[in-house]
Design a protein around this motif. Structure first.
Motif, short mmCIF file in Angstrom:
data_model
loop_
_atom_site.label_atom_id
_atom_site.label_comp_id
_atom_site.label_asym_id
_atom_site.label_seq_id
_atom_site.Cartn_x
_atom_site.Cartn_y
_atom_site.Cartn_z
N LEU A 113 0.81 -1.22 0.00
CA LEU A 113 0.00 0.00 0.00
C LEU A 113 0.84 1.27 0.00
N ARG A 114 2.12 1.15 0.32
CA ARG A 114 2.98 2.33 0.27
C ARG A 114 3.26 2.77 -1.16
N THR A 115 3.46 1.78 -2.03
CA THR A 115 3.92 2.08 -3.39
C THR A 115 2.96 1.62 -4.48
N GLY A 116 2.02 0.74 -4.15
CA GLY A 116 1.16 0.14 -5.16
C GLY A 116 1.82 -1.02 -5.88
N GLU A 117 3.04 -1.37 -5.48
CA GLU A 117 3.78 -2.47 -6.13
C GLU A 117 3.16 -3.81 -5.78
N ARG A 118 3.05 -4.67 -6.79
CA ARG A 118 2.62 -6.04 -6.52
C ARG A 118 3.81 -6.82 -5.99
N LEU A 119 3.71 -7.28 -4.76
CA LEU A 119 4.81 -7.96 -4.10
C LEU A 119 4.92 -9.42 -4.48
N PHE A 120 3.79 -10.04 -4.73
CA PHE A 120 3.81 -11.44 -5.15
C PHE A 120 2.50 -11.77 -5.86
N HIS A 121 2.56 -12.80 -6.65
CA HIS A 121 1.40 -13.30 -7.38
C HIS A 121 1.60 -14.78 -7.61
N PHE A 122 0.56 -15.56 -7.39
CA PHE A 122 0.63 -17.00 -7.64
C PHE A 122 -0.60 -17.44 -8.41
N GLY A 123 -0.40 -18.32 -9.37
CA GLY A 123 -1.51 -18.91 -10.11
C GLY A 123 -1.57 -18.42 -11.54
N PRO A 124 -2.62 -18.88 -12.24
CA PRO A 124 -3.73 -19.71 -11.74
C PRO A 124 -3.35 -21.18 -11.55
N LEU A 125 -4.03 -21.79 -10.59
CA LEU A 125 -3.86 -23.19 -10.27
C LEU A 125 -5.23 -23.85 -10.29
N ASP A 126 -5.38 -24.92 -11.04
CA ASP A 126 -6.67 -25.61 -11.15
C ASP A 126 -7.05 -26.29 -9.83
N GLY A 127 -8.36 -26.42 -9.64
CA GLY A 127 -8.88 -27.17 -8.50
C GLY A 127 -8.93 -26.41 -7.20
N HIS A 171 -6.05 -24.86 7.63
CA HIS A 171 -7.20 -24.67 6.74
C HIS A 171 -8.34 -25.62 7.12
N ARG A 172 -9.52 -25.28 6.66
CA ARG A 172 -10.71 -26.12 6.87
C ARG A 172 -11.35 -26.46 5.52
N CYS A 173 -10.52 -26.60 4.52
CA CYS A 173 -11.03 -26.91 3.18
C CYS A 173 -11.60 -28.33 3.18
N ARG A 174 -12.86 -28.47 2.76
CA ARG A 174 -13.55 -29.76 2.85
C ARG A 174 -13.57 -30.53 1.53
N GLN A 175 -12.85 -30.04 0.55
CA GLN A 175 -12.77 -30.79 -0.70
C GLN A 175 -12.13 -32.15 -0.46
N GLU A 176 -12.59 -33.12 -1.20
CA GLU A 176 -11.96 -34.44 -1.14
C GLU A 176 -10.66 -34.39 -1.93
N ARG A 177 -9.59 -34.89 -1.35
CA ARG A 177 -8.31 -34.88 -2.03
C ARG A 177 -8.34 -35.82 -3.24
N SER A 178 -7.71 -35.36 -4.31
CA SER A 178 -7.68 -36.15 -5.54
C SER A 178 -6.41 -35.83 -6.30
N VAL A 179 -6.19 -36.56 -7.37
CA VAL A 179 -5.03 -36.27 -8.22
C VAL A 179 -5.15 -34.87 -8.79
N GLU A 186 -1.06 -29.73 -1.44
CA GLU A 186 0.36 -29.61 -1.09
C GLU A 186 0.66 -28.20 -0.57
N LEU A 187 0.11 -27.20 -1.25
CA LEU A 187 0.30 -25.81 -0.82
C LEU A 187 -0.39 -25.54 0.51
N LEU A 188 -1.62 -26.05 0.67
CA LEU A 188 -2.35 -25.85 1.92
C LEU A 188 -1.63 -26.51 3.09
N ASP A 189 -1.13 -27.73 2.89
CA ASP A 189 -0.41 -28.42 3.96
C ASP A 189 0.87 -27.67 4.32
N ARG A 190 1.54 -27.13 3.31
CA ARG A 190 2.76 -26.36 3.57
C ARG A 190 2.42 -25.08 4.35
N ALA A 191 1.32 -24.44 3.96
CA ALA A 191 0.89 -23.23 4.67
C ALA A 191 0.54 -23.56 6.12
#
Length: 222
Positions: A113-127, A171-179, A186-191
């Motif tokens: 918010l100081r500069t308006g610079e985008r510090l990071f961006h991830f994606g898009p990731l399916d699912g 996280h409390r994501c209730r999706q069933e894990r799949s391929v 993997e990202l949620l578990d790491r987070a």
């Protein structure tokens, strides 16, 4: 052409905002005490989701106030936004996530918010889901500041669920894990491992969308 609708699920298998009835129905069908409602704009749905399903008058009033007070996207720059609303902490990071469908292609980003610079961006990731994107955005910002040895810079988020997942250390994501969604989990578990093994000092602030308009890290897809 039928008018597009957005469905808010306050009480269901996975509370959130859905852009089609089929996805909404999966969350509420045969779910005891399910609470949900359809809206004709994503902005209205977002405001409603942040409120109580029992306070319909407040929801209608908030939507009307928002539509009257908030200028079109892009009409107010970051500096003007901070000038109009001095209560906004300009020495902060704003984070947000977006998902096309639920699940669907997901991405998130963080803006200084100081500069308006985008510090990071991830994606898009399916699912992915919107809730997962906003949670990952928050953890990404926390890890970024931790690596900078910065325990003071606040982070703005407009996601009640993402903030609660941080408080609950997972996280409390209730999706069933799949391929198909293996990378997401993997990202949620790491987070989760990060928030469970690090002390969080940076304030996590609520971005007041009703008063200030869209979060500066918003993807402008409303």
């Amino acid at each position: 052409m039928a008018q597009r609708k957005f469905y808010v699920v306050w009480v269901g298998r996975e509370p959130g905002i859905y852009d089609n009835w089929d996805d909404c129905e999966q969350q509420v069908a045969m779910f005891p005490g399910a609470r949900y409602k359809a809206f004709t704009s994503q902005t209205a749905a977002t405001l409603a989701f942040r409120g109580s399903p029992d306070d319909q008058e407040a929801i209608v009033r908030a939507i009307a106030d928002h539509n009257a007070a908030v200028p079109p996207p892009g009409a107010v720059g970051l500096e003007e936004l901070k000038e109009r609303f001095p209560e906004i902490n300009g020495n902060a990071i704003a984070v947000d996530g977006a998902c096309s469908g639920n699940p669907g292609p997901m991405e998130y980003q963080g803006v200084d918010l100081r500069t308006g610079e985008r510090l990071f961006h991830f994606g898009p990731l399916d699912g992915g889901t919107n809730n997962a994107a906003e949670y990952l955005a928050l953890v990404h910002a926390l890890a970024l500041l931790y690596n900078r040895n910065d325990s003071h810079t606040p982070i703005y988020s407009d996601s009640r669920i993402a903030r609660s997942w941080i408080r609950n250390k997972g996280h409390r994501c209730r999706q069933e894990r799949s391929v198909a969604n293996a990378r997401l989990f993997e990202l949620l578990d790491r987070a989760d491992r990060w928030v469970q093994t690090h002390q969080i000092y940076n304030p996590i602030l609520v971005w007041d969308t009703e008063r200030w308009g869209e979060n500066p890290a918003d993807f402008n897809r409303k």
